[in-house]
Write a protein that holds these residues in place. Structure first.
Motif, PDB file in Angstrom:
ATOM      1  N   CYS A  89       0.846  -1.183   0.000  1.00 57.02           N
ATOM      2  CA  CYS A  89       0.000   0.000   0.000  1.00 57.02           C
ATOM      3  C   CYS A  89       0.885   1.237   0.000  1.00 57.02           C
ATOM      4  N   CYS A  91       0.325   3.189   3.877  1.00 54.02           N
ATOM      5  CA  CYS A  91       0.769   2.576   5.143  1.00 54.02           C
ATOM      6  C   CYS A  91       1.813   1.494   4.949  1.00 54.02           C
ATOM      7  N   CYS A 123      -6.816  -0.577   0.532  1.00 56.79           N
ATOM      8  CA  CYS A 123      -6.055  -1.175   1.623  1.00 56.79           C
ATOM      9  C   CYS A 123      -6.969  -1.399   2.822  1.00 56.79           C
ATOM     10  N   CYS A 155      -5.416   0.995   5.977  1.00 50.74           N
ATOM     11  CA  CYS A 155      -5.535   2.453   6.064  1.00 50.74           C
ATOM     12  C   CYS A 155      -6.606   3.000   5.117  1.00 50.74           C
TER      13      CYS A 155
HETATM   14 ZN   LIG Z   1      -2.643   1.063   3.566  1.00 53.28          ZN
END
Ligand SMILES: [Zn+2]
Length: 1055
Positions: free
Chosen positions: A383, A386, A405, A408
């Motif tokens: 991602c 994050c 994701c 996050c």
């Molecule tokens: Zn993420």
């Protein structure tokens, strides 16, 4: 109009997404179906575990209505009738059907096979008496009842004729007279306790030794009654309640009451339900019972990890794991599988939120292997925001071009090479081909970005560093080690399928100075280079120090032959220690690789050099504010050394052979910050302890391990990892650095809220471990786990795991004792436990009398583990224990997984001889019994193991024939307690016992030291320390006393 039904495939997708941790809303958006439909599908699946259309009414029953009615009538008349009996009687009237048909019919009528409650057999006269009692006391004031001291005796354990019995009954009819199995007082030979309490709290509790008679009863009253009344402030005019069994009503007993002016409450016979103390007994559970129940319920089954927040079987249960999107409990276990939604709730219940991660846990051959995923040159897909790695919690959208994701919520583009179409349910077509989409655990091949200085990693090296001072030469240890290495080095760890190991080896010997050896294959003879300046450690040779064993075998064997002779005449008794570790780090640095040092050392390093230590063992400090200093490492030198080791990926394993105090708190410090272990063999004698040490060394050299590791635990929004416990080093607050991590090392991670968690999305975590394999490849090992979240505390308590909780408590207490007095540490432990249990009582349990001890089901035996923890060497604070032993236990526990702390705190006490067949041993490993002296019998033989030690306890009346078959001596008196292994004799008893011992040794990470213990002999003291339900040998309460204590604490919290 009824909407069109969705296809099975759509429904499957809904469930898949739900299992992967997505909420109703997200699923509804992704699949474009109404949220209510999603909900309906999930609900149905939750209830029936299927998405298939449920059967419609179906074909007519094979049994006639008449027979069906008869069945129900039969069961109502005779609740204990078995299915087989029912089947036979139906067959007699001509309706021959299968057992399941019968049970289905009974289920339809609400009749289920249930465990019969055990209740005394009530005659009508008993019932009448009860009623009379109740009506005669109707007018009593509450104040009168406050004056009553209630008492009772109970059996703590169910065995023998107390076994379960099944009856047919409807819910909530457990107490109907036909249903309970009659119990008879004085049945069986189990242990009894006497206890009392009043509305003000619990009074004394007393274990009844042997058979209870009138005289014994009076002694118990004498010793406990007045004192309890005083403790509970009942005043002089209290009323004593006891039941009507003969010894209670004996003339002499009644006279005793009269003399003491104690008023006795008139009591109807066979009416335990009237006595509130029954509520207390119900809560007394034994750890062995809980372990057996879980094994019976979940043992031998496949545990599928497809559900969010699913509580796994206990660590003690045999199960097989099928990875379906969450990491196996072998890798990750949690204190609870349902996190509270808010920080307030978490604070209120005080249940620690933690996960114990064992990233390299050994996985049985029949379970999912660790697949390696390669995403090519650009490295694993992560991602953007994050940095979480691709996993089952990423949700693909936009025809497969993007993914959201799960951690996050950031929406990322799917890289072109990774693009894949979604099927009509929104699932990637390659879902099952890609471990990172469908499994909880897998590995990624790492690219150069993940390597030090962007250079490919090299295979690790093992350096063997042998203390050749006088003590080690004289004891024969040096020769033992050198001889062993000649064969052991053939078993260095290697990749699956590889022909030989890529691990390089090197050798150093030392006392006050260090000797390095050149063992290059081209040499005819090994060459020694001496470094005597230990202040500024350097490695005198590069080429030829770290070599491949296969290539240099001849030179190495030559060296190993020579070493014991080279130092045979040494007088040197002083040693250095820190420079030895420094030398190892420098050697690895020079070779640009990670690795492990195996140090074989015997004494406190007193030679003039960095890290020189003084004896600072001071028993006077025990139980003072300064006791903690005994466990704090001595010098800053070692702290710096740990840092150097970690940054080079240099793990230290320390094998200590002390004959006196060596300051393990300091010497073990580097090992316990570099993913290493400390092994200790006090007063080592080659003949006696050699095999024990060698099996430890073998396990240690051969075990699966990763090097130069860094671990990061990512979480979904709302909570985060805040604290870490293990053989680790932390440079910042998030990166867990481990010079090495092997299959037995675990890291305990604590979580805290930083926002509200949603029930819909749950709590997701991803542990990513970057490391170097034993062949020098850089890899990422990923473990994913999804938990539930709930605004109901009852959900949290339902999903707790006692074994994981106690792992957390042990590690946090052992850390806290470095900074706080032991007394404070123990108070904090009990306090937090009381809060946890009181909060359950207040918020989750149904209302009941304050005197009743109520524990959540999942924590029924938590007190026994907590009490055991409080009695462990590090926390007990007794001058009789060696400071080094205490420090050693403290350090070894730091890196333990849940299995290890469970066994350490509740050892297995295994009876070897069956009561009625005194002369033969049991075949398979018998079921452990309660860890208490009560279970030992004079004619018995028991094994006790806790993962570190293994005791063979021999009763005084152990049959001589048995002693003869096992030890080849005529009687118990002839058995030597110095034996560390059992003689190999050619008879069934000897073979059985040895195979049981071997199978236990096989299961444990380190080889346990076998000790022979004779009943009533001095050798028994060591053994008795481990009977954790009894009063501690060095202080500490028995389980029952502790339970009463906890009960009092809980009540205090509640008022
Ligand atoms: Zn993420």
């Amino acid at each position: 109009m009824k909407n069109k039904e969705h296809t099975r495939q759509v429904r499957d997708t809904v469930v898949k997404k739900f299992k992967a941790g997505f909420g109703y809303k997200k699923i509804s958006q992704a699949l474009n179906i109404p949220k209510s439909t999603v909900q309906a599908i999930i609900l149905k699946w939750k209830e029936y575990q299927t998405t298939a259309n449920l059967p419609r009414p179906g074909r007519p029953s094979k049994l006639s209505a008449h027979t069906r009615r008869r069945l129900i009538r039969d069961v109502a008349k005779r609740p204990m009738i078995t299915l087989d009996e029912l089947q036979r009687s139906t067959a007699e009237v001509g309706d021959s059907v299968h057992r399941t048909t019968i049970s289905r019919i009974l289920h339809k009528s609400g009749l289920y096979g249930r465990v019969a409650r055990r209740k005394p057999f009530l005659k009508n006269i008993h019932k009448k008496c009860c009623l009379k009692f109740a009506t005669s006391h109707l007018g009593d004031t509450p104040n009168m009842w406050k004056k009553v001291l209630w008492s009772d005796e109970t059996k703590i354990e169910l065995f023998g004729n107390n076994a379960k019995c099944y009856v047919w009954r409807k819910s909530n009819t457990a107490h109907h007279p036909e249903h309970p199995t009659p119990t008879v007082k004085h049945g069986g030979g189990s242990i009894m306790v006497w206890a009392c309490f009043s509305s003000a709290g619990t009074g004394k509790m007393n274990k009844i030794d042997g058979k209870m008679d009138g005289a014994k009863y009076r002694t118990i009253l004498e010793e406990n009654l007045m004192e309890s009344a005083k403790d509970l402030r009942l005043g002089r005019r209290f009323v004593f309640q006891q039941d009507n069994i003969p010894k209670h009503k004996a003339k002499s007993t009644m006279e005793w009451f009269k003399n003491k002016h104690i008023q006795v409450l008139e009591w109807p016979s066979q009416s335990p339900d009237l006595n509130p103390i029954e509520n207390l007994w119900k809560e007394l559970k034994t750890a062995t019972q809980v372990i057996e129940d879980d094994q019976a319920k979940r043992g031998g089954q496949v545990y599928t990890t497809n559900l969010r927040g699913q509580v796994p079987p206990l660590v003690t249960t045999d199960y097989t794991v099928q990875d379906q999107g969450n990491a196996s409990p072998r890798f990750m276990r949690c204190t609870t599988y349902s996190f509270p939604c808010t920080a307030d709730l978490a604070k209120q219940c005080q249940v620690p939120l933690a996960t114990i991660i064992k990233p390299f846990a050994t996985v049985p051959k029949n379970e999912t292997p660790m697949y390696v995923v390669n995403h090519g040159e650009t490295g694993p897909i992560r991602c953007n925001r994050c940095k979480a790695y691709m996993c089952p919690y990423m949700q693909f959208t936009d025809g497969g071009r993007r993914y959201q994701c799960g951690f996050c919520n950031c929406v990322n583009e799917v890289p072109a090479f990774y693009f894949q179409h979604l099927d009509h349910m929104g699932k990637r077509v390659d879902f099952y081909e890609r471990p990172e989409l469908s499994l909880g655990s897998y590995e990624f091949a790492a690219t150069l970005d993940y390597c030090k200085n962007n250079k490919p990693a090299s295979p690790p090296a093992y350096i063997f560093m042998i203390d050749v001072s006088y003590a080690n030469i004289k004891s024969g240890l040096v020769r033992l080690v050198c001889d062993e290495l000649k064969t052991l080095l053939d078993n260095l760890p290697r990749e699956d399928g590889a022909e030989s190991s890529m691990v390089k080896v090197g050798f150093v010997t030392y006392n006050k100075i260090l000797h390095f050896y050149n063992v290059k294959s081209a040499l005819a003879q090994p060459q020694m280079m001496v470094v005597s300046d230990t202040a500024e450690m350097f490695v005198p040779l590069l080429d030829g120090f770290l070599v491949n064993f296969q290539e240099s075998r001849a030179v190495i064997n030559n060296l190993l032959d020579q070493i014991p002779d080279m130092f045979a005449d040494t007088n040197e008794s002083e040693t250095v220690f820190a420079p030895v570790i420094q030398a190892g780090v420098e050697a690895l640095k020079a070779a640009e690789c990670s690795g492990k040092l195996f140090i074989f050392h015997s004494s406190i390093p007193t030679a003039e050099a960095p890290g020189k230590l003084k004896n600072r063992d001071d028993k006077k400090l025990i139980n003072t504010e300064k006791e903690k200093t005994l466990f704090q490492p001595q010098k800053a030198v070692y702290e710096q050394l740990s840092k150097d080791c970690v940054s080079q990926g240099c793990s230290v394993d320390l094998f200590l052979f002390p004959s006196q105090y060596v300051d393990i708190a300091t010497m073990g410090d580097v090992a316990t910050h570099t993913g290493g272990s400390v092994f200790k063999y006090s007063n080592f004698q080659v003949e006696r302890d050699g095999q024990h040490f060698l099996s430890d060394l073998r396990k240690d050299v051969e075990k699966a391990i990763g090097f130069d590791a860094i671990m990061r635990v990512r979480t979904s929004t709302g909570f985060r990892a805040t604290d870490f416990f293990g053989a680790i080093h932390m440079n910042n607050t998030t990166d867990v650095e481990m010079a090495a991590v092997d299959c037995d090392k675990a890291v305990t991670v604590e979580f805290k809220h930083d926002d509200t968690l949603s029930e819909e999305t749950g709590a997701l975590m991803q542990c990513a471990l970057l490391y170097t394999t034993i062949s020098g490849q850089r890899r990422l090992r990923i473990h994913n786990l999804s938990l539930n979240c709930s605004a109901q505390l009852s959900e949290l308590y339902k999903s707790c795991e006692t074994d994981a909780l106690i792992n957390f408590f042990a590690k946090s207490a052992y850390r806290a004792m470095l900074n706080q007095p032991l007394k404070t540490v123990k108070e904090i432990l009990v306090n937090q436990a009381a809060h946890m249990l009181a909060c359950y009582r207040k918020n989750c349990a149904s209302p009941s009398a304050a005197s009743q001890l109520i524990l959540p089901d999942a924590m029924k035996v938590f007190p026994v583990y907590l009490n055991s923890l409080l009695k462990t060497g590090p926390l007990v604070g007794s001058a009789e224990l060696s400071t080094d032993d205490r420090a050693h236990q403290r350090l070894s526990t730091t890196a333990m997984g849940v299995e290890d702390t469970q066994l350490l705190l509740y050892p297995r006490l295994i009876p070897l001889v069956r009561q009625h067949t005194r002369h033969s041993l049991l075949d398979v490993v018998p079921t452990p019994v309660r860890c208490s002296e009560e279970r030992l019998t004079d004619a018995g033989m028991f094994l006790l193991e806790n993962g570190c030690s293994l005791f063979l306890w021999l009763g005084q009346a152990c049959p001589p024939e048995m002693i003869q078959s096992i030890f080849n001596v005529p009687s118990l008196a002839h058995v030597s307690i110095d034996l560390r292994s059992l003689p190999e004799l050619d008879n069934p008893q000897s073979q059985k016992l040895r195979s049981i011992v071997d199978s236990l040794l096989d299961q444990r990470p380190s080889s346990m030291k076998l000790m022979i213990v004779k009943q009533k002999d001095r050798s028994e003291i060591m053994f008795r320390q481990h009977l954790v339900e009894d009063k501690g040998l060095h202080g500490g309460a028995s389980y029952m006393d502790f339970l009463c204590y906890v009960h009092r604490e809980i009540r205090q919290v509640l008022t």
